[in-house]
Enzyme design. Structure first.
Site, PDB file in Angstrom:
ATOM      1  N   GLU A  12       0.868  -1.182   0.000  1.00 19.65           N
ATOM      2  CA  GLU A  12       0.000   0.000   0.000  1.00 19.65           C
ATOM      3  C   GLU A  12       0.902   1.228   0.000  1.00 19.65           C
ATOM      4  OE1 GLU A  12      -2.567  -0.299   3.554  1.00 19.65           O
ATOM      5  OE2 GLU A  12      -1.912  -2.378   3.559  1.00 19.65           O
ATOM      6  N   ASP A  25      -6.989   8.551   1.469  1.00 23.34           N
ATOM      7  CA  ASP A  25      -6.719   8.244   2.873  1.00 23.34           C
ATOM      8  C   ASP A  25      -6.769   9.521   3.713  1.00 23.34           C
ATOM      9  OD1 ASP A  25      -6.246   6.491   4.916  1.00 23.34           O
ATOM     10  OD2 ASP A  25      -4.094   6.376   4.632  1.00 23.34           O
ATOM     11  N   GLU A  56      -4.238   6.791  -1.926  1.00 23.42           N
ATOM     12  CA  GLU A  56      -3.547   5.551  -1.564  1.00 23.42           C
ATOM     13  C   GLU A  56      -3.919   4.455  -2.549  1.00 23.42           C
ATOM     14  OE1 GLU A  56      -2.992   2.422   2.151  1.00 23.42           O
ATOM     15  OE2 GLU A  56      -3.220   4.556   2.550  1.00 23.42           O
TER      16      GLU A  56
END
Length: 453
Positions: free
Chosen positions: A9, A57, A63
């Site tokens: 991520e 995010d 993200e």
């Protein structure tokens, strides 16, 4: 675990400037960036046809979470596909701004700190078996992760009261705990929040949040590949020397501030060891482990070769040997060349500009991509595979089921809801399939759901 599920991520820094001045707030830029996503996904939190998740995010950071991958090279390809997807949103946002008469350039940075000192992360996910003591896993991993920045730091010019210094890692200054369930407040090395996104009786997800975001494909390969090998050794019960650090949080900063890798950090046993010595211990164990077990895949050999060569190059103070493969070294060489040419100190604002521009994901602007064009960045992915990765999920994991379901539902204009484990058609029957096995890429229940649309 010989076959493991991996995921990355990456949060991205965002800004919009006009003639060097900030034009829009991050919130406003994020709205323009995600306008296209919201128009088809009705949300700024969506899953894509390639099985990945894209969302906004905390703090207006876009993200991108890769789909589940079961080999490291494919993971790097999908991480780069995420960069390309975000670059597409950036170009689209700039066009919309200009159509509305707002002059300015939108920037997305794949880095970990902004000018105000905020930090955002690159989170690594490794599927591990549920059985076995998690605390033992963490104890053995932490000295490795604290010193791993020598292999995979992204480099940073850190402004200190005594002037600017070049550090190995961007994230090191922002880590405050060894193991914890928080991600933002106290920022641990390993996050223990137990969300396996799989059968919780069989698996747990190791969530490592200490690493830097990488531009270099080879650095990314080494970061995840070396960590996978250390995990395999722990899982196999390999006896490791006790390298527990007296104070991991102090040690991570000490290691980051020393690009020679030679500064000693205190171990809990009272001994001292340098980051190079700690890494060398894990590396030699990994070489021995792979030889004894006959682990000979191309990726493993690539990882071991680069791991050993990186340690040798740092020890010999011959960074040219890894000058096209390790992010912090590539950036350091770029800065040093520029400083020598223009006779500048490390504190000069232009140096800070280079530090940031290295992480610009726009391929016509970013300095990493300039190095790539010049043949000064070694690659392991090809552009066709990265392009494919924007819309095609990995074919050997659960991501394939999710991606195929999303594609079909969108083609048939059906309303649906998905997350990492659920696929649901929002019709009268509310048909839902629970996919608990991340290794499973073929499932009759999903085929039936798709066929029934």
């Amino acid at each position: 675990m010989d076959r493991r599920i991996f995921g990355l991520e990456n949060e991205y820094g965002v800004t919009c400037t006009f003639r060097g001045q900030r034009r829009l707030s991050p919130d406003e830029v994020a709205r323009y960036l995600f306008r296209r996503v919201v128009s088809w996904g009705r949300s700024s939190n969506v899953f894509l046809r390639n099985g990945a998740r894209l969302y906004l995010d905390v703090g207006s950071h876009p993200e991108y979470a890769t789909p589940e991958c079961d080999n490291v090279t494919e993971l790097v390809t999908h991480d780069k596909a995420g960069e390309r997807i975000l670059e597409g949103l950036l170009v689209d946002a700039e066009r919309r701004l200009h159509e509305e008469g707002i002059a300015g350039d939108v920037y997305l940075f794949k880095n970990n700190t902004d000018s105000a000192g905020n930090s955002y992360g690159c989170h690594e996910n490794y599927l591990v078996a549920r059985h076995g003591e998690f605390s033992r896993l963490a104890d053995i991993l932490i000295p490795f992760l604290v010193t791993r920045q020598l292999l995979c730091g992204a480099g940073k010019v850190l402004q200190t009261p005594r002037g600017a210094v070049y550090c190995v890692s961007q994230r090191a200054e922002h880590i405050w705990e060894g193991v914890s369930s928080a991600t933002t407040r106290s920022r641990p090395i390993i996050n223990t929040r137990d969300e396996p996104h799989a059968d919780a009786e069989r698996y747990r997800r190791l969530h490592v949040i200490v690493g830097d975001s990488n531009m270099s494909e080879t650095t990314m390969l080494l970061k995840v590949g070396a960590t996978d090998l250390v995990l395999r050794m722990i899982e196999a019960g390999t006896v490791m020397r006790d390298l527990t650090l007296e104070n991991p949080i102090r040690a991570i900063r000490e290691v980051s501030h020393d690009i020679t890798g030679r500064r000693k950090v205190r171990l809990a046993s009272g001994r001292e060891a340098s980051a190079l010595e700690v890494q060398r211990e894990y590396y030699e164990k990994a070489v021995d482990f792979c030889e004894r077990r006959g682990i000979r895949t191309g990726t493993v050999e690539q990882v071991l070769e680069l791991w050993g060569r990186t340690l040798d190059a740092i020890e010999a103070e011959d960074l040219d040997r890894i000058g096209t493969e390790i992010d912090w070294v590539m950036k350091y060489k770029l800065i040093e060349r520029y400083r020598a040419k223009h006779n500048m100190t490390m504190s000069h604002p232009r140096v800070a500009q280079i530090d940031l521009a290295y992480h610009d994901i726009h391929r016509r602007r970013g300095l990493y991509y300039l190095l790539e064009k010049r043949g000064q960045a070694t690659r392991i992915c090809n552009d066709l595979k990265i392009f494919e990765g924007k819309s095609v999920p990995p074919q050997t994991t659960r991501a394939r089921l999710r991606g195929d379901f999303i594609r079909r539902a969108q083609e048939q204009r059906r309303d649906f809801t998905v997350d990492w484990v659920h696929l649901k058609l929002n019709d009268q029957a509310q048909r839902t399939v629970l996919c608990k096995d991340p290794f499973r890429s073929v499932d009759d229940r999903v085929e039936k759901l798709i066929a029934g649309m």
